[in-house]
Design an enzyme around this catalytic site. Sequence first.
Site, short mmCIF file in Angstrom:
data_model
loop_
_atom_site.label_atom_id
_atom_site.label_comp_id
_atom_site.label_asym_id
_atom_site.label_seq_id
_atom_site.Cartn_x
_atom_site.Cartn_y
_atom_site.Cartn_z
N ASP A 89 -16.09 -8.98 -25.17
CA ASP A 89 -14.71 -9.02 -25.65
C ASP A 89 -14.63 -10.28 -26.49
O ASP A 89 -14.43 -11.38 -25.98
CB ASP A 89 -13.74 -9.08 -24.47
CG ASP A 89 -12.28 -9.11 -24.91
OD1 ASP A 89 -12.00 -8.71 -26.06
OD2 ASP A 89 -11.43 -9.53 -24.10
N GLU A 97 -16.11 -5.05 -28.43
CA GLU A 97 -14.78 -4.58 -28.79
C GLU A 97 -14.57 -4.78 -30.27
O GLU A 97 -14.76 -5.86 -30.81
CB GLU A 97 -13.71 -5.34 -28.00
CG GLU A 97 -12.32 -4.79 -28.23
CD GLU A 97 -11.28 -5.46 -27.36
OE1 GLU A 97 -10.39 -6.11 -27.93
OE2 GLU A 97 -11.37 -5.33 -26.13
N ASP A 112 -10.56 -11.96 -19.32
CA ASP A 112 -11.41 -11.86 -20.51
C ASP A 112 -12.77 -11.26 -20.16
O ASP A 112 -13.33 -10.48 -20.91
CB ASP A 112 -11.64 -13.24 -21.14
CG ASP A 112 -10.37 -13.85 -21.65
OD1 ASP A 112 -9.72 -13.22 -22.51
OD2 ASP A 112 -10.01 -14.94 -21.18
#
Length: 173
Positions: A7, A68, A141
């Site tokens: 991410d 992502e 996260d």
Amino acid sequence: MRVLGVDPGLTRCGVGVVDGAPGRPLSMVACGVVRTPADLDVAHRLLLIEEGLELWFDQHQPELVAVERVFAQHNVRTVMGTAQASAVAMLCATRRGIPVTLHTPSEVKAAISGNGRADKAQVGAMVTRLLRLDAPPKPADAADAWRGAATDRIAAAVARAPHSRIPNKEYRR
């Protein structure tokens, strides 16, 4: 199959590792965050992200990397930092000959919860259930980094991933 999920972010880059295969239960191997100080210049922050991600690659030996995909936002500065961190993750994987897949946040949410607009609580609940955990992984996260490794996502990523490795080993660390 071992998947390392990222991410991307310039201040906090979430990282997670999941083992799984179609038809078999998923298991969380590790999750964490590569952090960089906001007072450093961007070039040094990207270097710290690269060094941190390389440690994750060395320690966990993933077979696939899921990143992502950067999505449109009004804050150009945030988008740029996310895109730069994303590029570092893709570079680290490609240097090692590891296939990379990109997934939008809504694709990940849909794969996990069946709803591309699910909120963090819904996604966290499904991740906890899929990985048979007692509680959602912390920090958020890190959880965001690997939530895209649901069984159907692993199968789809494998089907789309290039099957050749980079032949030139001089780029490997």
